[in-house]
Design a protein around this motif. Structure first.
Motif, PDB file in Angstrom:
ATOM      1  N   SER A  99      27.538  -7.149  15.616  1.00  0.00           N
ATOM      2  CA  SER A  99      26.958  -6.098  14.855  1.00  0.00           C
ATOM      3  C   SER A  99      27.733  -6.239  13.201  1.00  0.00           C
ATOM      4  O   SER A  99      28.649  -6.461  12.950  1.00  0.00           O
ATOM      5  CB  SER A  99      27.461  -4.552  15.430  1.00  0.00           C
ATOM      6  OG  SER A  99      27.033  -4.595  16.716  1.00  0.00           O
ATOM      7  N   GLN A 101      27.197  -3.784   9.508  1.00  0.00           N
ATOM      8  CA  GLN A 101      27.075  -2.646   8.540  1.00  0.00           C
ATOM      9  C   GLN A 101      27.517  -2.963   7.068  1.00  0.00           C
ATOM     10  O   GLN A 101      28.514  -3.337   6.680  1.00  0.00           O
ATOM     11  CB  GLN A 101      27.616  -1.303   9.023  1.00  0.00           C
ATOM     12  CG  GLN A 101      27.179  -0.005   8.360  1.00  0.00           C
ATOM     13  CD  GLN A 101      27.606   1.199   8.906  1.00  0.00           C
ATOM     14  OE1 GLN A 101      28.525   1.084  10.101  1.00  0.00           O
ATOM     15  NE2 GLN A 101      27.214   2.207   8.514  1.00  0.00           N
ATOM     16  N   THR A 119      22.215  -1.475   8.770  1.00  0.00           N
ATOM     17  CA  THR A 119      23.051  -1.485  10.072  1.00  0.00           C
ATOM     18  C   THR A 119      22.243  -2.365  11.022  1.00  0.00           C
ATOM     19  O   THR A 119      20.909  -2.221  11.270  1.00  0.00           O
ATOM     20  CB  THR A 119      23.405  -0.236  10.680  1.00  0.00           C
ATOM     21  OG1 THR A 119      24.189   0.699   9.973  1.00  0.00           O
ATOM     22  CG2 THR A 119      24.156  -0.439  11.830  1.00  0.00           C
ATOM     23  N   ALA A 121      22.543  -4.496  15.008  1.00  0.00           N
ATOM     24  CA  ALA A 121      23.043  -4.360  16.418  1.00  0.00           C
ATOM     25  C   ALA A 121      22.342  -5.352  17.144  1.00  0.00           C
ATOM     26  O   ALA A 121      21.199  -5.236  17.216  1.00  0.00           O
ATOM     27  CB  ALA A 121      23.580  -3.204  17.170  1.00  0.00           C
ATOM     28  N   TYR A 133      17.496  -8.054  18.197  1.00  0.00           N
ATOM     29  CA  TYR A 133      18.464  -7.236  17.473  1.00  0.00           C
ATOM     30  C   TYR A 133      17.560  -5.835  17.152  1.00  0.00           C
ATOM     31  O   TYR A 133      16.267  -5.923  16.957  1.00  0.00           O
ATOM     32  CB  TYR A 133      18.766  -7.982  16.114  1.00  0.00           C
ATOM     33  CG  TYR A 133      19.679  -9.221  16.456  1.00  0.00           C
ATOM     34  CD1 TYR A 133      19.264 -10.271  16.583  1.00  0.00           C
ATOM     35  CD2 TYR A 133      21.214  -8.920  16.507  1.00  0.00           C
ATOM     36  CE1 TYR A 133      19.983 -11.472  16.914  1.00  0.00           C
ATOM     37  CE2 TYR A 133      22.017  -9.883  16.622  1.00  0.00           C
ATOM     38  CZ  TYR A 133      21.412 -11.298  16.937  1.00  0.00           C
ATOM     39  OH  TYR A 133      22.317 -12.358  17.188  1.00  0.00           O
ATOM     40  N   SER A 135      17.595  -3.271  13.766  1.00  0.00           N
ATOM     41  CA  SER A 135      18.495  -2.577  12.414  1.00  0.00           C
ATOM     42  C   SER A 135      17.779  -1.321  12.043  1.00  0.00           C
ATOM     43  O   SER A 135      16.775  -1.006  12.615  1.00  0.00           O
ATOM     44  CB  SER A 135      17.987  -3.681  11.541  1.00  0.00           C
ATOM     45  OG  SER A 135      16.539  -3.732  11.241  1.00  0.00           O
TER      46      SER A 135
END
Length: 297
Positions: A99, A101, A119, A121, A133, A135
């Motif tokens: 992850s 950020q 961000t 993950a 993923y 975002s």
């Protein structure tokens, strides 16, 4: 009996499947509602970085339509300079299935860019295999611009305060040494510089009010004619000292009363005139013109 039992089992199974399907659909609808209404721009993309889903906030923020955005590579789409350090760091995190950020500069569909807090993950399936993923990001350009303006303001004020303070000290010493017919001139200069310091202090206080969200709490009628004349009169000597003529061209009879903050309007006008005095060559003329402009009836 066996047929009846099998029929009952099938009916029970169908009922259970139907109930679970309804539960899944209800959960999906709940998630879709959240994604449609959340303020952050959300995107989902596969391992090949191609976008599979975006929410309405994503479309509104980036300016792309759904047909343009789906199946596009998110990096190719957003990155103005593919090798900027932030995107390289993000690519490394993605390669490690982690992850991340941070802040990125993102490019809109029309080519304009904006600062964003970003961000990302990983998404795993039921067997814990990485499948893509998700975002989310939001535009923080206004906050970044405000921060840059604040820093510029503080630097500018720190620099500008030195000049009037130095002038005050010089003329104070002159008054001590030369108490004569020029004393009134010295006092006038001291008074003008004190007013300038007062305006700078007001600017600092205004910054504090901006940070606290208390900008203008009371709107009162402002007489623009009186305001213009007062500001011009206060800067007339400063203009004359710079070898300039400061003149009010005209004030219309139908100049309306407006609502606002008289102190802040006066500060804004004074700053414009001070800039004109600073950047106009000696012998020039500064004209303050007042007009009423009609638009859309």
């Amino acid at each position: 009996a066996a047929v009846c039992e099998n029929t009952r089992l099938v009916e029970d199974l169908e009922a259970e499947v139907e109930a679970q399907t309804a539960e899944i659909l209800a959960e999906k609808e709940k998630i879709d509602t959240i994604l449609r209404n959340v303020g952050d721009a959300i995107a989902m993309f596969g391992l090949d970085m191609r976008i599979q889903y975006v929410n309405p906030a994503f479309i509104e923020l980036t300016g792309y339509n759904t047909h343009e955005i789906l199946d596009s590579n998110i990096v190719d789409l957003f990155v103005q300079e593919k090798y900027q350090p932030e995107w390289r760091a993000l690519s490394t995190i993605i390669a490690q299935q982690g992850s991340w950020q941070g802040e990125l500069v993102i490019q809109r569909q029309d080519g304009r860019t904006y600062d964003a807090t970003f961000t990302i993950a990983p998404i795993f399936d039921a067997d814990d295999h990485l499948i893509g993923y998700v975002s989310s990001h939001k535009d923080i350009s206004r906050l970044k611009n405000l921060d840059r303006a604040r820093q510029h303001f503080i630097t500018s004020v720190s620099h500008q305060l030195r000049t009037p303070v130095t002038t005050l000290k010089i003329y104070t010493n002159l008054l001590r040494k030369n108490w004569s017919q020029k004393t009134e001139t010295y006092l006038q200069v001291l008074d003008e510089q004190a007013d300038r310091l007062t305006r700078l202090i007001e600017d600092i206080l205004e910054l504090t009010r901006l940070d606290s969200g208390q900008v203008i709490s009371v709107w009162l009628p402002v007489d623009l004619e009186r305001l213009v004349k007062d500001v011009a009169a206060g800067l007339k000597n400063q203009a004359a000292a710079a070898g300039l003529t400061l003149k009010i061209e005209n004030i219309p009879a139908d100049l309306p009363i407006v609502n606002g903050d008289q102190v802040q309007l006066g500060q804004s006008l004074a700053e414009l005139l001070e800039n004109a005095i600073t950047f106009t060559q000696s012998g020039g003329k500064i004209t303050l013109d007042v007009q009423v402009v009609e638009k859309d009836d």
